[in-house]
Design a protein around this motif. Structure first.
Motif, PDB file in Angstrom:
ATOM      1  N   ASP A   1       0.828  -1.210   0.000  1.00 49.72           N
ATOM      2  CA  ASP A   1       0.000   0.000   0.000  1.00 49.72           C
ATOM      3  C   ASP A   1       0.861   1.259   0.000  1.00 49.72           C
ATOM      4  O   ASP A   1       0.573   2.217  -0.730  1.00 49.72           O
ATOM      5  N   LEU A   2       1.905   1.267   0.808  1.00 51.39           N
ATOM      6  CA  LEU A   2       2.779   2.437   0.877  1.00 51.39           C
ATOM      7  C   LEU A   2       3.452   2.701  -0.456  1.00 51.39           C
ATOM      8  O   LEU A   2       3.507   3.850  -0.921  1.00 51.39           O
ATOM      9  N   VAL A   3       3.961   1.652  -1.087  1.00 54.50           N
ATOM     10  CA  VAL A   3       4.610   1.813  -2.388  1.00 54.50           C
ATOM     11  C   VAL A   3       3.620   2.367  -3.399  1.00 54.50           C
ATOM     12  O   VAL A   3       3.961   3.228  -4.227  1.00 54.50           O
ATOM     13  N   GLY A   4       2.374   1.900  -3.337  1.00 54.51           N
ATOM     14  CA  GLY A   4       1.346   2.420  -4.232  1.00 54.51           C
ATOM     15  C   GLY A   4       1.098   3.901  -4.010  1.00 54.51           C
ATOM     16  O   GLY A   4       0.895   4.664  -4.961  1.00 54.51           O
ATOM     17  N   GLN A   5       1.122   4.320  -2.758  1.00 53.79           N
ATOM     18  CA  GLN A   5       0.927   5.729  -2.440  1.00 53.79           C
ATOM     19  C   GLN A   5       2.096   6.584  -2.928  1.00 53.79           C
ATOM     20  O   GLN A   5       1.899   7.709  -3.401  1.00 53.79           O
TER      21      GLN A   5
END
Length: 205
Positions: free
Chosen positions: A45-49
């Motif tokens: 999720d963080l990488v996507g953000q």
């Protein structure tokens, strides 16, 4: 910045410090690999953000980056480096401060040794540069909006070439790098309890 100046930045840790530097690095055109103790899947999720240029990897992956950022709490450092890959000869930015997580009033007593000198003993052969530990991350995150000059990031390290590489990276983020000396003399000014902690100054344009 030319394509030849773009770097791969690895981060051991994926908390506020790593995320703040990652966002600035991505905006500057660098690639970023984040890692933590729970594995790459926990960072999806963080990488996507963070978007294009960001990825998740293992701590071993971050050790192969052009610059590796050590961005975990003081008490977490030994475990984070235990399976951290081969950092011999690698440039590592030490962002830590020697405070235990339960007591941020009194720095850990290392005797005559500075925090980064101690950290360097845990990474034999690594080219350690102290940096980003004296400033609050909310101030760093807002650096692009400053109108009074670039935020100064103090650095200290015993390897002249590593200092220059990290200074160039800092400059590419829109920040002003100031190298204070080695891990002993410069590091003493920068470490927990030192005179530069929480000192935010701008380089007048």
């Amino acid at each position: 910045m030319s394509d030849n100046d773009k770097l791969t930045i690895g981060a051991i840790g994926a908390g506020r410090v790593a995320q703040t530097i990652a966002r600035l690095a991505l905006a500057a055109g660098h690639q970023v690999i984040l890692s933590n103790s729970r594995g790459p899947e926990s960072l999806t999720d963080l990488v996507g953000q963070l978007g294009e240029g960001a990825s998740a990897g293992t701590v071993e992956d971050t050790a192969r980056a052009d610059i590796t950022i050590l961005a975990v709490g003081w008490d977490q450092v030994p475990a984070a480096l235990e399976n951290g890959g081969d950092l011999n000869g690698r440039i590592v930015i030490d962002t830590t401060n020697q405070w235990h997580h339960h007591d941020m009033q009194a720095p850990v007593d290392l005797g005559d040794q500075t925090g980064s000198e101690y950290i360097a003993t845990l990474m034999p052969g690594a080219r350690v540069v102290k940096g980003f530990n004296t400033v609050f991350m909310n101030v760093v995150a807002q650096s692009a909006d400053r109108t009074d000059g670039r935020l100064v990031i103090f650095l200290a390290g015993d390897d002249t070439e590593a200092n220059a590489t990290v200074a160039a990276f800092v400059d590419s983020l829109g920040l002003a790098a100031v190298v204070l000396g080695g891990l002993r003399d410069g590091g003493r000014l920068m470490q927990a309890g030192g005179p530069l902690i929480a000192l935010h100054v701008a380089e007048i344009a």
